[in-house]
Write an enzyme that holds these catalytic residues in place. Structure first.
Site, PDB file in Angstrom:
ATOM      1  N   LYS A  98       0.858  -1.180   0.000  1.00  0.00           N
ATOM      2  CA  LYS A  98       0.000   0.000   0.000  1.00  0.00           C
ATOM      3  C   LYS A  98       0.894   1.230   0.000  1.00  0.00           C
ATOM      4  O   LYS A  98       1.733   1.406   0.883  1.00  0.00           O
ATOM      5  CB  LYS A  98      -0.898  -0.003   1.221  1.00  0.00           C
ATOM      6  CG  LYS A  98      -1.817   1.190   1.295  1.00  0.00           C
ATOM      7  CD  LYS A  98      -2.811   1.062   2.419  1.00  0.00           C
ATOM      8  CE  LYS A  98      -3.705   2.289   2.479  1.00  0.00           C
ATOM      9  NZ  LYS A  98      -4.647   2.216   3.594  1.00  0.00           N
ATOM     10  N   LYS A 111      -2.213  -1.460  -3.836  1.00  0.00           N
ATOM     11  CA  LYS A 111      -3.058  -0.277  -3.817  1.00  0.00           C
ATOM     12  C   LYS A 111      -2.204   0.985  -3.827  1.00  0.00           C
ATOM     13  O   LYS A 111      -1.207   1.004  -3.113  1.00  0.00           O
ATOM     14  CB  LYS A 111      -3.881  -0.368  -2.540  1.00  0.00           C
ATOM     15  CG  LYS A 111      -4.757   0.767  -2.222  1.00  0.00           C
ATOM     16  CD  LYS A 111      -5.459   0.424  -0.941  1.00  0.00           C
ATOM     17  CE  LYS A 111      -6.276   1.595  -0.524  1.00  0.00           C
ATOM     18  NZ  LYS A 111      -6.847   1.403   0.766  1.00  0.00           N
TER      19      LYS A 111
HETATM   20  C1  PBG Z   1      -7.525   3.547   5.607  1.00  0.00           C
HETATM   21  C2  PBG Z   1      -7.792   3.302   4.179  1.00  0.00           C
HETATM   22  C3  PBG Z   1      -7.577   4.202   3.125  1.00  0.00           C
HETATM   23  C4  PBG Z   1      -8.117   3.618   1.993  1.00  0.00           C
HETATM   24  C5  PBG Z   1      -8.635   2.375   2.360  1.00  0.00           C
HETATM   25  N1  PBG Z   1      -8.411   2.183   3.706  1.00  0.00           N
HETATM   26  C6  PBG Z   1      -7.011   5.564   3.124  1.00  0.00           C
HETATM   27  C7  PBG Z   1      -5.678   5.816   3.624  1.00  0.00           C
HETATM   28  O1  PBG Z   1      -4.848   4.926   3.793  1.00  0.00           O
HETATM   29  O2  PBG Z   1      -5.429   6.992   3.903  1.00  0.00           O
HETATM   30  C8  PBG Z   1      -8.155   4.269   0.640  1.00  0.00           C
HETATM   31  C9  PBG Z   1      -9.223   3.836  -0.275  1.00  0.00           C
HETATM   32  C10 PBG Z   1      -9.513   4.768  -1.393  1.00  0.00           C
HETATM   33  O3  PBG Z   1      -8.853   5.803  -1.582  1.00  0.00           O
HETATM   34  O4  PBG Z   1     -10.449   4.464  -2.141  1.00  0.00           O
HETATM   35  N2  PBG Z   1      -6.578   2.825   6.244  1.00  0.00           N
END
Ligand code: PBG
Length: 336
Positions: free
Chosen positions: A201, A256
């Protein structure tokens, strides 16, 4: 391979592109409705609200999750992911509301599971909707505490599992999550609850609309989440992350954001041959929707193209805010 290549005019690749029927015969990647996972935002407010930064998406009430779940299942979708919008007065530095068995997520899980048992519920295990800073863990104004946060995440994972979640998705991307949560679930007799690791991520600007959707980003600081999410410059590190999480017991890996990171998805899938998902995140959705709404893109083809590209790169399943729309398109047979 070269031995098999015939030169023009013997070879004419355009023969394989001659008609829709021929094209569909030689198609290498295809999305199915059951590959798609629909993220749902749940609000504490009395009625649904539109998410300005994500045209067409709403935060819905706990009660509304039920009808939506039934609708999604009936069009062929098999999985959802839930994200809460928590009122500011319920946020604190430890994210305690995450552990409340009556919070928005747990209530929704129970409601949905009662009515649509077969719909797989993925629950995000991270504290960002529950802390005033918007950080995913305990933040003292300077640093996010890796090891203290995991203790809370274990409890959050258990509370969500007890409510009925099928897959636990620790999304804070910090160290040691998978192994410790696995152990905690096992010792509470939840050996069959799956864990999906957000293995790779990246610290991404593409999450901005999501943070608006869950009313999260308030004071992340200048580095935002860069001290725990990965640098977008790195790919070797993504392989290390994936290897560690597999070793710790992850059932599924996730990459992601999605479209700008298909190279990472492809490398991880090809290296480990592991179930690997990807997330077409909020910012990708917003970019596409902005262009769709201005008629720069036509909606159906751009949705199908982007999702098929995920499959081509190796995704087994894809989180996408277009899931419902894509299911409609596929069901209508407008594919090809
Ligand atoms: C939170 C989380 C995020 C997303 C999914 N879970 C945001 C982040 O890490 O700040 C992002 C999903 C999206 O942007 O569609 N832990």
């Amino acid at each position: 391979m070269n031995n098999y290549i015939q030169k023009f005019p013997n070879s004419r690749l355009r023969r394989l592109r001659k008609s829709s029927s021929i094209r569909s015969l030689v198609e290498e990647s295809k999305i199915s409705i059951s590959d798609l996972i629909y993220p749902i935002f749940i609000t504490y407010k009395d009625s649904r609200t539109a998410i300005d930064s994500m045209p067409g998406m709403n935060r819905i009430t706990v009660d509304e999750t039920l009808d939506l779940a039934q609708e999604l299942y009936s069009v062929g979708l098999r999985a959802i992911a839930l994200f809460p919008e928590v009122p500011f007065e319920k946020k604190d530095i430890l994210g305690k509301e995450a552990l409340n068995p009556e919070n928005l997520i747990c209530q929704s899980i129970r409601k949905i599971k009662k009515a649509v048992k077969e719909l797989v519920i993925i629950s995000d295990v991270a504290l960002d909707p529950y802390t005033p800073s918007g950080h995913d863990g305990i933040f003292d104004g300077k640093e996010v505490d890796n090891d203290e946060t995991i203790k809370i995440l274990c409890k959050q994972a258990l509370v969500n599992t007890e409510a009925g979640a099928d897959i636990i998705a620790p999304s804070d991307m910090m160290d040691g999550r998978i192994g410790i949560i696995r152990k905690h679930l096992d010792s509470n007799n939840y050996k069959n609850t799956l864990i999906m690791s957000y293995a790779a991520k990246y610290a991404s600007e593409y999450y901005s609309p999501f943070r608006d959707a869950v009313s999260a980003e308030t004071s992340l600081g200048i580095d935002k989440k860069k001290s725990y999410q990965m640098s977008f410059a790195n790919i070797n590190e993504a392989l290390r992350e994936a290897a560690l999480d597999i070793e710790e017991g992850a059932d599924i890996l996730m990459v992601k954001p999605g479209m700008p990171y298909l190279d990472v998805l492809s490398r991880i899938k090809n290296t480990f041959n592991f179930p690997t998902f990807s997330f077409q995140v909020s910012g990708e959705y917003s970019m596409l929707m902005s262009s769709i709404n201005k008629n720069f893109f036509q909606k159906e083809p751009i949705i199908l193209e982007t999702l098929t590209c995920f499959k081509r790169a190796g995704a087994d399943a894809i989180f996408t805010y277009f899931a419902k729309e894509a299911a409609k398109i596929i069901n209508n047979g407008e594919y090809n």
